[in-house]
Design a protein around this motif. Structure first.
Motif, PDB file in Angstrom:
ATOM      1  N   SER A  49       0.799  -1.232   0.000  1.00 13.02           N
ATOM      2  CA  SER A  49       0.000   0.000   0.000  1.00 13.02           C
ATOM      3  C   SER A  49       0.826   1.274   0.000  1.00 13.02           C
ATOM      4  CB  SER A  49      -0.949   0.005   1.210  1.00 13.02           C
ATOM      5  OG  SER A  49      -0.223   0.099   2.422  1.00 13.02           O
ATOM      6  N   LEU A  50       2.021   1.252   0.600  1.00 15.55           N
ATOM      7  CA  LEU A  50       2.825   2.467   0.706  1.00 15.55           C
ATOM      8  C   LEU A  50       3.997   2.524  -0.274  1.00 15.55           C
ATOM      9  CD1 LEU A  50       3.050   2.895   4.606  1.00 15.55           C
ATOM     10  CD2 LEU A  50       1.428   3.948   3.009  1.00 15.55           C
ATOM     11  N   LEU A  51       4.583   1.389  -0.587  1.00 11.77           N
ATOM     12  CA  LEU A  51       5.778   1.390  -1.433  1.00 11.77           C
ATOM     13  C   LEU A  51       5.495   1.828  -2.875  1.00 11.77           C
ATOM     14  CD1 LEU A  51       8.769   0.989  -1.583  1.00 11.77           C
ATOM     15  CD2 LEU A  51       8.415  -1.483  -1.800  1.00 11.77           C
ATOM     16  N   PRO A  52       4.369   1.451  -3.479  1.00  9.21           N
ATOM     17  CA  PRO A  52       4.112   1.922  -4.853  1.00  9.21           C
ATOM     18  C   PRO A  52       4.119   3.445  -4.965  1.00  9.21           C
ATOM     19  CG  PRO A  52       2.598   0.154  -4.286  1.00  9.21           C
ATOM     20  CD  PRO A  52       3.322   0.518  -3.024  1.00  9.21           C
ATOM     21  N   GLN A  53       3.498   4.119  -4.005  1.00  9.47           N
ATOM     22  CA  GLN A  53       3.472   5.583  -4.025  1.00  9.47           C
ATOM     23  C   GLN A  53       4.855   6.157  -3.771  1.00  9.47           C
ATOM     24  OE1 GLN A  53       1.236   7.556  -5.015  1.00  9.47           O
ATOM     25  NE2 GLN A  53       2.061   9.538  -4.340  1.00  9.47           N
ATOM     26  N   ALA A  54       5.626   5.509  -2.893  1.00 13.04           N
ATOM     27  CA  ALA A  54       6.985   5.980  -2.622  1.00 13.04           C
ATOM     28  C   ALA A  54       7.844   5.910  -3.885  1.00 13.04           C
ATOM     29  CB  ALA A  54       7.608   5.149  -1.502  1.00 13.04           C
ATOM     30  N   LEU A  55       7.683   4.865  -4.664  1.00 17.88           N
ATOM     31  CA  LEU A  55       8.411   4.748  -5.931  1.00 17.88           C
ATOM     32  C   LEU A  55       8.053   5.906  -6.860  1.00 17.88           C
ATOM     33  CD1 LEU A  55       7.989   0.910  -6.488  1.00 17.88           C
ATOM     34  CD2 LEU A  55      10.191   2.071  -6.417  1.00 17.88           C
ATOM     35  N   LYS A  56       6.770   6.242  -6.917  1.00 11.98           N
ATOM     36  CA  LYS A  56       6.323   7.324  -7.796  1.00 11.98           C
ATOM     37  C   LYS A  56       6.859   8.673  -7.337  1.00 11.98           C
ATOM     38  CE  LYS A  56       2.020   4.994  -9.125  1.00 11.98           C
ATOM     39  NZ  LYS A  56       0.529   5.016  -9.024  1.00 11.98           N
ATOM     40  N   VAL A  57       6.748   8.950  -6.032  1.00 15.71           N
ATOM     41  CA  VAL A  57       7.209  10.237  -5.512  1.00 15.71           C
ATOM     42  C   VAL A  57       8.711  10.395  -5.722  1.00 15.71           C
ATOM     43  CG1 VAL A  57       7.484  11.631  -3.431  1.00 15.71           C
ATOM     44  CG2 VAL A  57       5.345  10.395  -3.824  1.00 15.71           C
ATOM     45  N   PHE A  92      11.473  -4.246  -6.648  1.00 15.28           N
ATOM     46  CA  PHE A  92      10.158  -3.645  -6.467  1.00 15.28           C
ATOM     47  C   PHE A  92       9.977  -2.626  -7.588  1.00 15.28           C
ATOM     48  CE2 PHE A  92      11.976  -4.815  -2.405  1.00 15.28           C
ATOM     49  CZ  PHE A  92      10.971  -5.582  -1.828  1.00 15.28           C
ATOM     50  N   PHE A  93       8.843  -2.695  -8.290  1.00 17.33           N
ATOM     51  CA  PHE A  93       8.675  -1.809  -9.442  1.00 17.33           C
ATOM     52  C   PHE A  93       7.199  -1.620  -9.784  1.00 17.33           C
ATOM     53  CE2 PHE A  93       9.264  -6.146 -10.910  1.00 17.33           C
ATOM     54  CZ  PHE A  93       8.304  -6.314 -11.885  1.00 17.33           C
ATOM     55  N   ASN A  94       6.926  -0.510 -10.450  1.00 16.61           N
ATOM     56  CA  ASN A  94       5.614  -0.234 -11.037  1.00 16.61           C
ATOM     57  C   ASN A  94       5.724  -0.385 -12.548  1.00 16.61           C
ATOM     58  OD1 ASN A  94       4.222   0.590  -8.606  1.00 16.61           O
ATOM     59  ND2 ASN A  94       5.327   2.539  -8.705  1.00 16.61           N
ATOM     60  N   ASP A  95       4.686  -0.927 -13.178  1.00  9.47           N
ATOM     61  CA  ASP A  95       4.607  -0.927 -14.633  1.00  9.47           C
ATOM     62  C   ASP A  95       3.151  -0.697 -15.037  1.00  9.47           C
ATOM     63  OD1 ASP A  95       3.292  -3.363 -14.317  1.00  9.47           O
ATOM     64  OD2 ASP A  95       4.970  -4.582 -15.032  1.00  9.47           O
ATOM     65  N   ASP A  96       2.835  -0.918 -16.281  1.00  9.83           N
ATOM     66  CA  ASP A  96       1.477  -0.653 -16.764  1.00  9.83           C
ATOM     67  C   ASP A  96       0.436  -1.534 -16.084  1.00  9.83           C
ATOM     68  OD1 ASP A  96       2.520   1.234 -18.459  1.00  9.83           O
ATOM     69  OD2 ASP A  96       2.621  -0.106 -20.192  1.00  9.83           O
ATOM     70  N   ASN A  97       0.878  -2.629 -15.519  1.00 15.84           N
ATOM     71  CA  ASN A  97      -0.056  -3.553 -14.865  1.00 15.84           C
ATOM     72  C   ASN A  97      -0.138  -3.345 -13.347  1.00 15.84           C
ATOM     73  OD1 ASN A  97      -0.703  -4.938 -17.293  1.00 15.84           O
ATOM     74  ND2 ASN A  97       1.272  -6.014 -17.157  1.00 15.84           N
ATOM     75  N   GLY A  98       0.575  -2.327 -12.849  1.00 15.27           N
ATOM     76  CA  GLY A  98       0.518  -2.060 -11.420  1.00 15.27           C
ATOM     77  C   GLY A  98       1.847  -2.252 -10.718  1.00 15.27           C
ATOM     78  N   PHE A  99       1.764  -2.535  -9.428  1.00 12.14           N
ATOM     79  CA  PHE A  99       2.957  -2.689  -8.591  1.00 12.14           C
ATOM     80  C   PHE A  99       3.330  -4.164  -8.484  1.00 12.14           C
ATOM     81  CE2 PHE A  99       4.588  -3.708  -4.306  1.00 12.14           C
ATOM     82  CZ  PHE A  99       5.792  -3.036  -4.354  1.00 12.14           C
ATOM     83  N   HIS A 100       4.647  -4.424  -8.433  1.00 10.05           N
ATOM     84  CA  HIS A 100       5.129  -5.808  -8.353  1.00 10.05           C
ATOM     85  C   HIS A 100       6.322  -5.901  -7.405  1.00 10.05           C
ATOM     86  CE1 HIS A 100       2.748  -6.571 -12.000  1.00 10.05           C
ATOM     87  NE2 HIS A 100       3.253  -5.430 -12.447  1.00 10.05           N
ATOM     88  N   SER A 101       6.411  -7.050  -6.747  1.00  8.94           N
ATOM     89  CA  SER A 101       7.601  -7.371  -5.959  1.00  8.94           C
ATOM     90  C   SER A 101       8.088  -8.743  -6.388  1.00  8.94           C
ATOM     91  CB  SER A 101       7.295  -7.349  -4.465  1.00  8.94           C
ATOM     92  OG  SER A 101       6.278  -8.278  -4.138  1.00  8.94           O
ATOM     93  N   MET A 102       9.398  -8.867  -6.561  1.00 10.86           N
ATOM     94  CA  MET A 102       9.983 -10.080  -7.131  1.00 10.86           C
ATOM     95  C   MET A 102      11.316 -10.351  -6.447  1.00 10.86           C
ATOM     96  SD  MET A 102      10.741 -10.630 -11.174  1.00 10.86           S
ATOM     97  CE  MET A 102      10.985 -12.245 -11.893  1.00 10.86           C
ATOM     98  N   VAL A 103      11.585 -11.607  -6.149  1.00  9.65           N
ATOM     99  CA  VAL A 103      12.822 -11.956  -5.454  1.00  9.65           C
ATOM    100  C   VAL A 103      13.535 -13.075  -6.200  1.00  9.65           C
ATOM    101  CG1 VAL A 103      13.879 -12.613  -3.275  1.00  9.65           C
ATOM    102  CG2 VAL A 103      11.676 -11.424  -3.265  1.00  9.65           C
ATOM    103  N   PHE A 104      14.825 -12.902  -6.388  1.00  6.70           N
ATOM    104  CA  PHE A 104      15.683 -13.976  -6.888  1.00  6.70           C
ATOM    105  C   PHE A 104      16.439 -14.503  -5.669  1.00  6.70           C
ATOM    106  CE2 PHE A 104      14.872 -11.191 -10.453  1.00  6.70           C
ATOM    107  CZ  PHE A 104      14.592 -12.080 -11.496  1.00  6.70           C
ATOM    108  N   SER A 105      16.047 -15.704  -5.232  1.00  9.76           N
ATOM    109  CA  SER A 105      16.542 -16.239  -3.958  1.00  9.76           C
ATOM    110  C   SER A 105      17.260 -17.569  -4.161  1.00  9.76           C
ATOM    111  CB  SER A 105      15.364 -16.431  -3.002  1.00  9.76           C
ATOM    112  OG  SER A 105      15.751 -17.117  -1.840  1.00  9.76           O
ATOM    113  N   PRO A 106      18.357 -17.813  -3.419  1.00 10.22           N
ATOM    114  CA  PRO A 106      19.021 -19.116  -3.481  1.00 10.22           C
ATOM    115  C   PRO A 106      18.019 -20.239  -3.241  1.00 10.22           C
ATOM    116  CG  PRO A 106      20.352 -17.577  -2.239  1.00 10.22           C
ATOM    117  CD  PRO A 106      19.047 -16.891  -2.503  1.00 10.22           C
ATOM    118  N   SER A 107      18.186 -21.344  -3.946  1.00  6.88           N
ATOM    119  CA  SER A 107      17.214 -22.436  -3.916  1.00  6.88           C
ATOM    120  C   SER A 107      16.981 -22.986  -2.509  1.00  6.88           C
ATOM    121  CB  SER A 107      17.670 -23.567  -4.849  1.00  6.88           C
ATOM    122  OG  SER A 107      18.967 -24.036  -4.473  1.00  6.88           O
ATOM    123  N   GLY A 108      18.019 -22.946  -1.667  1.00  9.44           N
ATOM    124  CA  GLY A 108      17.870 -23.479  -0.319  1.00  9.44           C
ATOM    125  C   GLY A 108      17.005 -22.619   0.592  1.00  9.44           C
TER     126      GLY A 108
END
Length: 442
Positions: A49-57, A92-108
């Motif tokens: 709820s707060l991070l998408p707006q922070a990215l924009k500001v 963490f990013f905004n695009d045309d489809n909205g806000f997204h969070s994505m993690v590349f994490s070690p398999s373990g």
């Protein structure tokens, strides 16, 4: 009345006289008192709820955070990276489809991270593959123009990227047209605002902090108790309720019945009649949110039933400054102008110079991210004091009056309360201290 009745009455009187009428000590069960830690749910809500707006500001297309074991990024706990072992990359990013969070994490670790259900997607990274390289490939694919990274010269929470991590990142993006920018503004915009649920937690913490100080003052025996004794009592209350220190343990609480010592530990000074006592105290609850409250008391001399006129004047002057600060706090006002609201009163009240800022953000730490309430009397105003207050920001702030003691040293009353900035004004989190606490000398 027959003999049996008389015997029964005597027995009843003897029984009731044996009942212990002393108030029973209340035993606190911290687990039931605090309940389940709400941080997991609140953290997720803050991200969504707060991070998408922070990215924009902050005018940032993407925020990249690299987490790792043992020497982790200070922002890790806010994004779900506190358990990182191998290197993980959070996007963490905004695009045309909205806000997204994505993690590349070690398999373990990817399965456990995915179970937390914080992020839209957790990509498992096999051994021998670089999570950071996978993240930069994704950045190139999305063609982000500005990528915020945690390198900052002004905010420690935005300065978690190591030199070698930065070098590796720059090499991976060497031929990419996008620009790496500091996350300083982004993290400022995100962390400085607190959710309503967080404000209620801070309110509860502030109330306990104030209540325990009042209780601590009741333990004072003039001529016997030391500042350190009162600090120990408050430490016991913390242990009883299973909370931790709001700041450095050696200096929390700061109990001082003598001249000003600044940020300090409580000493073995004996509390005496005529002393003005300061308690500066904060607790951390749920291992996440921090309070910062001060309460003041005066120790009556043998022939006194109230504080002397000069002490009462100092108290009223400090309180007036605190109230002026609250009245000045509203969205759109700069921190430096909030500070100025009480400095005018201090000058009129003939207070000695006080070097401290009027106030500071409080929340995840005692001196949190947000506008500084200070600078109006300084030769130069620091950037944090030029920042504007916004709805949802929380502050601890003082009302000052300082005077010289007989030996030439200074004593300062700093009426410290906590407040939340609302839509059009600000309000105290708890009832402020209205009267100077009076401690009898016998």
């Amino acid at each position: 009345m027959n003999t049996i009745h008389r015997i029964l009455i005597v027995v009843l009187i003897l029984f009731t006289s044996c009942i212990d009428t002393k108030p029973q000590e209340v035993i606190i069960n911290p687990q039931s008192f605090w309940g389940e830690n709400p941080w997991q749910d609140i953290r997720k809500e803050r991200i969504n709820s707060l991070l998408p707006q922070a990215l924009k500001v902050a005018e940032v297309d993407c925020w990249l955070v690299i987490c790792r074991e043992n020497n982790n990024d200070p922002i890790a706990d806010h994004i779900g990276g506190e358990n990182a072992g191998g290197t993980a990359a959070f996007l963490f990013f905004n695009d045309d489809n909205g806000f997204h969070s994505m993690v590349f994490s070690p398999s373990g670790e990817a399965t456990a991270l995915d179970d937390l259900n914080i992020h839209d997607e957790v990509v498992s990274v096999e051994r021998g593959t670089s999570a950071v390289e996978m993240a930069t490939n994704f950045i190139k694919e999305k063609n982000f123009a500005t990528i915020a990274v945690n390198s900052s010269d002004s905010n420690a929470m935005a300065d978690g990227l190591s030199f070698t991590q930065r070098t590796d990142l720059e090499n991976l993006l060497m031929d990419y047209e996008g620009t790496l920018v500091s996350s300083t503004q982004l993290i400022y915009e995100w962390l400085s605002i607190k959710l309503p649920e967080e404000v209620e937690i801070l309110r509860k913490a502030a109330q306990l902090t104030a209540d325990w100080q009042i209780e601590a003052y009741k333990q004072v025996i003039p001529g016997q108790s030391t500042d350190a004794d009162i600090a120990k009592f408050l430490k016991q209350k913390m242990a009883e309720y299973a909370v931790t220190d709001g700041w450095a343990p050696d200096q929390n609480p700061n109990v001082n019945s003598g001249p000003d010592r600044g940020h300090s530990h409580a000493t073995d000074k004996i509390i005496m009649p005529g002393d003005v006592i300061q308690i500066d105290f904060g607790i951390k609850v749920y291992d996440q949110w921090v309070s910062d409250i001060q309460r003041f008391a005066y120790v009556l001399k043998d022939d006194e039933t109230k504080a002397p006129d000069n002490i009462q004047y100092y108290w009223e002057s400090g309180k007036a400054g605190n109230r002026a600060v609250l009245a000045a706090m509203k969205p759109g006002v700069k921190g430096v102008d909030v500070d100025r609201a009480q400095r005018v009163l201090m000058e009129a009240a003939k207070s000695e110079y006080v070097m401290w800022s009027t106030g500071h953000p409080v929340g995840y730490v005692a001196h949190d991210v947000g506008p500084n309430l200070g600078g109006s009397q300084a030769s130069h105003v620091r950037p944090a004091s030029e920042k504007q207050l916004k709805e949802g920001m929380t502050f601890a702030f003082d009302g000052f009056h300082s005077w010289k003691l007989e030996d030439g040293s200074l004593k300062t009353i700093s009426v410290e309360e906590m407040a939340i900035v609302t839509k059009n004004a600000a309000e105290y989190l708890i009832e402020p201290q209205e009267e100077l606490i009076l401690i009898p000398s016998n």
